[in-house]
Design a protein around this motif. Structure first.
Motif, mmCIF file in Angstrom:
data_model
loop_
_atom_site.group_PDB
_atom_site.id
_atom_site.type_symbol
_atom_site.label_atom_id
_atom_site.label_comp_id
_atom_site.label_asym_id
_atom_site.label_seq_id
_atom_site.Cartn_x
_atom_site.Cartn_y
_atom_site.Cartn_z
ATOM 1 N N SER A 59 0.823 -1.217 0.000
ATOM 2 C CA SER A 59 0.000 0.000 0.000
ATOM 3 C C SER A 59 0.853 1.262 0.000
ATOM 4 C CB SER A 59 -0.940 -0.007 1.210
ATOM 5 O OG SER A 59 -1.835 -1.105 1.155
ATOM 6 N N VAL A 60 1.977 1.242 0.704
ATOM 7 C CA VAL A 60 2.778 2.467 0.809
ATOM 8 C C VAL A 60 3.833 2.594 -0.288
ATOM 9 C CG1 VAL A 60 2.445 2.578 3.301
ATOM 10 C CG2 VAL A 60 4.491 1.462 2.383
ATOM 11 N N THR A 61 4.029 1.541 -1.108
ATOM 12 C CA THR A 61 5.089 1.601 -2.119
ATOM 13 C C THR A 61 4.602 1.492 -3.556
ATOM 14 O OG1 THR A 61 5.483 -0.799 -2.009
ATOM 15 C CG2 THR A 61 6.802 0.623 -0.549
ATOM 16 N N VAL A 62 3.426 0.937 -3.802
ATOM 17 C CA VAL A 62 3.014 0.638 -5.168
ATOM 18 C C VAL A 62 2.996 1.897 -6.034
ATOM 19 C CG1 VAL A 62 0.542 0.835 -4.638
ATOM 20 C CG2 VAL A 62 1.289 -0.518 -6.608
ATOM 21 N N VAL A 63 2.676 3.036 -5.442
ATOM 22 C CA VAL A 63 2.676 4.301 -6.179
ATOM 23 C C VAL A 63 3.816 5.211 -5.736
ATOM 24 C CG1 VAL A 63 1.404 6.489 -6.414
ATOM 25 C CG2 VAL A 63 0.244 4.313 -6.843
ATOM 26 N N SER A 64 4.199 5.135 -4.469
ATOM 27 C CA SER A 64 5.135 6.114 -3.908
ATOM 28 C C SER A 64 6.523 6.068 -4.538
ATOM 29 C CB SER A 64 5.255 5.913 -2.394
ATOM 30 O OG SER A 64 5.798 4.641 -2.087
ATOM 31 N N ILE A 65 7.065 4.882 -4.774
ATOM 32 C CA ILE A 65 8.434 4.812 -5.289
ATOM 33 C C ILE A 65 8.530 5.368 -6.710
ATOM 34 C CG2 ILE A 65 10.323 3.257 -5.890
ATOM 35 C CD1 ILE A 65 9.667 1.607 -3.468
ATOM 36 N N PRO A 66 7.665 4.956 -7.646
ATOM 37 C CA PRO A 66 7.738 5.620 -8.958
ATOM 38 C C PRO A 66 7.404 7.104 -8.889
ATOM 39 C CG PRO A 66 5.870 4.100 -8.844
ATOM 40 C CD PRO A 66 6.715 3.832 -7.660
ATOM 41 N N MET A 67 6.532 7.511 -7.962
ATOM 42 C CA MET A 67 6.206 8.930 -7.828
ATOM 43 C C MET A 67 7.420 9.749 -7.389
ATOM 44 S SD MET A 67 3.412 10.829 -5.364
ATOM 45 C CE MET A 67 1.996 10.253 -6.292
ATOM 46 N N LEU A 68 8.201 9.200 -6.455
ATOM 47 C CA LEU A 68 9.391 9.915 -5.988
ATOM 48 C C LEU A 68 10.418 10.078 -7.099
ATOM 49 C CD1 LEU A 68 9.826 8.333 -2.441
ATOM 50 C CD2 LEU A 68 9.181 10.688 -2.967
ATOM 51 N N LEU A 69 10.459 9.118 -8.008
ATOM 52 C CA LEU A 69 11.362 9.230 -9.151
ATOM 53 C C LEU A 69 10.856 10.257 -10.155
ATOM 54 C CD1 LEU A 69 13.895 7.906 -10.594
ATOM 55 C CD2 LEU A 69 12.223 6.508 -11.810
ATOM 56 N N ASP A 70 9.543 10.354 -10.274
ATOM 57 C CA ASP A 70 8.918 11.143 -11.324
ATOM 58 C C ASP A 70 8.613 12.573 -10.912
ATOM 59 O OD1 ASP A 70 7.712 11.383 -13.924
ATOM 60 O OD2 ASP A 70 5.745 11.247 -12.971
ATOM 61 N N ARG A 71 8.322 12.797 -9.608
ATOM 62 C CA ARG A 71 7.876 14.115 -9.160
ATOM 63 C C ARG A 71 8.716 14.579 -7.969
ATOM 64 N NH1 ARG A 71 1.298 14.037 -9.758
ATOM 65 N NH2 ARG A 71 1.186 12.491 -11.418
ATOM 66 N N ASP A 109 7.780 15.012 -1.244
ATOM 67 C CA ASP A 109 8.432 14.351 -0.117
ATOM 68 C C ASP A 109 7.895 12.931 0.033
ATOM 69 O OD1 ASP A 109 6.248 14.361 2.244
ATOM 70 O OD2 ASP A 109 6.091 16.221 1.105
ATOM 71 N N PHE A 110 8.630 12.089 0.740
ATOM 72 C CA PHE A 110 8.277 10.674 0.792
ATOM 73 C C PHE A 110 6.987 10.429 1.580
ATOM 74 C CE2 PHE A 110 10.284 10.960 4.872
ATOM 75 C CZ PHE A 110 9.854 9.881 5.627
ATOM 76 N N VAL A 111 6.664 11.304 2.530
ATOM 77 C CA VAL A 111 5.406 11.143 3.264
ATOM 78 C C VAL A 111 4.215 11.396 2.333
ATOM 79 C CG1 VAL A 111 4.002 12.008 5.171
ATOM 80 C CG2 VAL A 111 6.474 11.744 5.467
ATOM 81 N N THR A 112 4.304 12.460 1.536
ATOM 82 C CA THR A 112 3.250 12.742 0.552
ATOM 83 C C THR A 112 3.107 11.586 -0.421
ATOM 84 O OG1 THR A 112 3.622 15.130 0.688
ATOM 85 C CG2 THR A 112 2.529 14.316 -1.284
ATOM 86 N N ALA A 113 4.236 11.022 -0.840
ATOM 87 C CA ALA A 113 4.207 9.906 -1.783
ATOM 88 C C ALA A 113 3.545 8.676 -1.157
ATOM 89 C CB ALA A 113 5.617 9.571 -2.247
ATOM 90 N N MET A 114 3.866 8.380 0.093
ATOM 91 C CA MET A 114 3.261 7.218 0.756
ATOM 92 C C MET A 114 1.764 7.418 0.951
ATOM 93 S SD MET A 114 5.926 5.667 3.564
ATOM 94 C CE MET A 114 5.958 7.139 4.585
ATOM 95 N N ILE A 115 1.353 8.619 1.358
ATOM 96 C CA ILE A 115 -0.071 8.892 1.535
ATOM 97 C C ILE A 115 -0.797 8.761 0.194
ATOM 98 C CG2 ILE A 115 -1.764 10.671 2.131
ATOM 99 C CD1 ILE A 115 0.230 11.728 4.180
ATOM 100 N N SER A 116 -0.201 9.264 -0.859
ATOM 101 C CA SER A 116 -0.803 9.154 -2.188
ATOM 102 C C SER A 116 -0.932 7.699 -2.609
ATOM 103 C CB SER A 116 0.038 9.928 -3.209
ATOM 104 O OG SER A 116 0.117 11.292 -2.871
ATOM 105 N N SER A 117 0.072 6.891 -2.264
ATOM 106 C CA SER A 117 0.035 5.473 -2.603
ATOM 107 C C SER A 117 -1.113 4.770 -1.884
ATOM 108 C CB SER A 117 1.373 4.816 -2.248
ATOM 109 O OG SER A 117 1.422 3.486 -2.701
ATOM 110 N N VAL A 118 -1.266 5.065 -0.586
ATOM 111 C CA VAL A 118 -2.364 4.471 0.176
ATOM 112 C C VAL A 118 -3.706 4.934 -0.381
ATOM 113 C CG1 VAL A 118 -3.466 4.360 2.448
ATOM 114 C CG2 VAL A 118 -0.975 4.203 2.264
ATOM 115 N N ARG A 119 -3.812 6.197 -0.757
ATOM 116 C CA ARG A 119 -5.055 6.714 -1.335
ATOM 117 C C ARG A 119 -5.373 6.035 -2.657
ATOM 118 N NH1 ARG A 119 -4.346 12.003 -2.827
ATOM 119 N NH2 ARG A 119 -6.602 12.271 -3.072
#
Length: 272
Positions: free
Chosen positions: A196-208, A211-221
């Motif tokens: 839940s916390v990585t499926v979107v967050s890791i590619p998002m951190l590479l792409d945008r 911060d990693f907290v925003t990325a993890m929250i976005s992944s969970v959402r």
């Protein structure tokens, strides 16, 4: 090196991260089974377009798995091979960073230059992805610790000096079955959290540049927006990785690149 897409807030998003970081939560959209199928086909197509990159990054992952397995025999801990093999895929999303960059470049038409791609990966050590790596490794450490704890609590009075004696204990004794049931239940919870916390967050951190907290929250959402579809994808990934590990990890040479590229496309669909 050119920047990637421009996000909704007008911030330039790219692997170099030269713009001001924003903590604004991006919009997420629900996915369908058709979206997952399309992303998988796109991931397979990316692998065929750049197979050498896929084999390289998955090869590093495979070599790491083989070295860990060999180390357990050297340290006379063969009974740890099973939990390590089950937990090892937990760090696959982080290992796929190079694959995300390849897919990003294929989608934007940028050249696939080895020095530039490796440079982008190296730069991530000074960005938010380094904190995300800590999160992934911390959850993997929790997995390994709870395995040792369950062995001590449930199987502590039994002796298994070899892999054969350990497997016999697992599948032929009530204590072994108890260990398997509880261990897999705890592992499923940890895998769900990590997915839940990585499926979107890791590619998002590479792409945008977030911060990693925003990325993890976005992944969970993103997972919460289409839970059954996303969890179904998580099950597909888990089964494919486990099956690919059976022939001495060698199946990962193909499975990991395809799944890594597909995850990038899932991210782009989930966070437009």
């Amino acid at each position: 090196m050119s920047n990637a897409d421009i996000d909704d807030g007008g911030e330039s998003a790219g692997a170099t991260g030269n713009t001001k970081r924003t903590g604004t939560l991006p919009e997420v959209r629900a996915l369908t089974v058709a979206d997952i199928r399309t992303a998988f086909n796109q991931g397979y197509a990316d692998f065929l377009k750049a197979p050498l990159f896929g084999f390289f990054f998955s090869g590093v992952y495979v070599i790491g798995g083989l070295l860990i397995a060999q180390s357990l025999f050297v340290w006379d801990m063969p009974w740890m091979i099973y939990p390590v093999a089950i937990g090892f895929p937990l760090i696959a999303p982080f290992a796929a960073v190079g694959l995300y960059e390849v897919s990003r470049r294929l989608s934007t038409g940028e050249p696939l230059a080895w020095n530039e791609i490796l440079s982008v990966i190296r730069l991530q050590s000074r960005r938010e992805l380094a904190f995300m790596a800590f999160v992934v490794l911390f959850i993997f450490w929790i997995w390994m610790y709870q395995v040792r704890l369950l062995i001590a609590l449930i199987l502590g009075r039994m002796s298994f000096a070899t892999w054969e004696s350990f497997t016999q204990t697992l599948f032929t004794t009530p204590e072994g079955w108890t260990f398997l049931i509880i261990g897999h239940a705890v592992g499923a919870v940890l895998a769900l959290v990590l997915f839940s916390v990585t499926v979107v967050s890791i590619p998002m951190l590479l792409d945008r540049n977030v911060d990693f907290v925003t990325a993890m929250i976005s992944s969970v959402r993103a997972v919460a927006a289409s839970p059954m579809v996303m969890l179904g994808w998580g099950v597909v990934v888990t089964l494919m990785v486990i099956a690919a590990m059976l022939p001495v990890f060698l199946g990962l040479l193909i499975a990991l690149p395809v799944l890594g590229h597909a995850t990038w496309h899932i991210y782009k669909k989930a966070v437009p």
